[in-house]
Design an enzyme around this catalytic site. Sequence first.
Site, PDB file in Angstrom:
ATOM      1  N   ASP A  62      20.681  -1.802  -7.508  1.00 50.46           N
ATOM      2  CA  ASP A  62      19.865  -2.960  -7.880  1.00 50.46           C
ATOM      3  C   ASP A  62      20.356  -3.569  -9.189  1.00 50.46           C
ATOM      4  O   ASP A  62      20.327  -2.918 -10.233  1.00 50.46           O
ATOM      5  CB  ASP A  62      18.396  -2.534  -8.044  1.00 50.46           C
ATOM      6  CG  ASP A  62      17.792  -2.050  -6.741  1.00 50.46           C
ATOM      7  OD1 ASP A  62      17.799  -2.812  -5.762  1.00 50.46           O
ATOM      8  OD2 ASP A  62      17.305  -0.892  -6.685  1.00 50.46           O
ATOM      9  N   ASP A  65      25.477   1.722  -9.579  1.00 48.43           N
ATOM     10  CA  ASP A  65      24.062   1.526  -9.355  1.00 48.43           C
ATOM     11  C   ASP A  65      23.950   0.408  -8.306  1.00 48.43           C
ATOM     12  O   ASP A  65      24.895  -0.348  -8.103  1.00 48.43           O
ATOM     13  CB  ASP A  65      23.425   1.109 -10.690  1.00 48.43           C
ATOM     14  CG  ASP A  65      21.994   0.687 -10.531  1.00 48.43           C
ATOM     15  OD1 ASP A  65      21.229   1.426  -9.877  1.00 48.43           O
ATOM     16  OD2 ASP A  65      21.631  -0.388 -11.052  1.00 48.43           O
TER      17      ASP A  65
HETATM   18  C1  BG6 Z   1      15.963   1.077  -9.102  1.00 51.91           C
HETATM   19  C2  BG6 Z   1      15.383  -0.202  -9.660  1.00 51.91           C
HETATM   20  O1  BG6 Z   1      17.250   0.851  -8.639  1.00 51.91           O
HETATM   21  O2  BG6 Z   1      15.168   1.555  -8.024  1.00 51.91           O
HETATM   22  C3  BG6 Z   1      13.919  -0.008 -10.028  1.00 51.91           C
HETATM   23  O3  BG6 Z   1      16.110  -0.575 -10.807  1.00 51.91           O
HETATM   24  C4  BG6 Z   1      13.140   0.531  -8.832  1.00 51.91           C
HETATM   25  O4  BG6 Z   1      13.370  -1.231 -10.451  1.00 51.91           O
HETATM   26  C5  BG6 Z   1      13.825   1.827  -8.364  1.00 51.91           C
HETATM   27  O5  BG6 Z   1      11.795   0.805  -9.199  1.00 51.91           O
HETATM   28  C6  BG6 Z   1      13.102   2.491  -7.200  1.00 51.91           C
HETATM   29  O6  BG6 Z   1      13.212   1.712  -6.065  1.00 51.91           O
HETATM   30  P1  BG6 Z   1      12.414   1.954  -4.729  1.00 51.91           P
HETATM   31  O7  BG6 Z   1      13.096   1.003  -3.779  1.00 51.91           O
HETATM   32  O8  BG6 Z   1      12.561   3.381  -4.328  1.00 51.91           O
HETATM   33  O9  BG6 Z   1      10.982   1.627  -4.986  1.00 51.91           O
HETATM   34 MG    MG Z   2      19.922  -1.298 -11.547  1.00 47.35          MG
END
Ligand code: BG6
Ligand code: MG
Length: 219
Positions: free
Chosen positions: A10, A8
């Site tokens: 984030d 993953d």
């Molecule tokens: C995930 C995060 O990796 O990505 C979430 O844990 C986030 O918090 C999601 O909402 C979507 O991200 P993005 O950048 O497409 O808004």
């Molecule tokens: Mg994550």
Amino acid sequence: MIRGFIFDLDGVLVDTPNLHFAAWRKVARSLGFDLNESQYEELKGLNREASLIQILDWGNTKLSSQEFNDLMVQKNEWYLEMTATMISDDALPGVHEFLKAAKDLKLKIGLGSASQNARKILDQVKMTNYFDVIIDGTQTTKSKPDPQVFELGTKKLNLRPSSIVVFEDSKAGIKAAIDGGFKSVGIGDRKTLNAASMVYKGLYATSPLKVIEQFNFKS
Ligand code: BG6
Ligand code: MG
């Protein structure tokens, strides 16, 4: 036999969960309510749409589809402002070393992220080249805890789920890994991620070899 790792993004490779949350809090406050720490854990891993649906539910708020889309755009603008200055040094501790060591072991390396910004962030922190496959929120139709994001990566790597270790910081992501038949390693808090086969505070606290040895020992 472990042949691949799927990470993953984030909260595993980069320290962005607090930034996603800060942007979502701005959204909630613009609607007249706030979010708390336990809601922060629940939001981790959900894609943008699923996150906003959950937040509106907590706030007992209904929006038109136009307002819904505008808020998703607004949240992303706030998030991109916050991440605009991220550079290679902003990777979480030990991440570059861990990815290099995994490459040296000839493991296949994938990204399985819900984020539509994943490629941009990976480029900013100079990690793109480690990956054999990148699956992100632009290629998926289902949010974690559905295993789709990991399954797509697995197909492209031409491996079986049981030969892949998924590294996740979210409860939704660990559930996705388990439901998809993957091996799971939690990155973060042991209590929150207790469904994972093993949990480390960060990738700095272990190594690819140690993770593989632990799984071999378990089976
Ligand atoms: C995930 C995060 O990796 O990505 C979430 O844990 C986030 O918090 C999601 O909402 C979507 O991200 P993005 O950048 O497409 O808004
Ligand atoms: Mg994550």
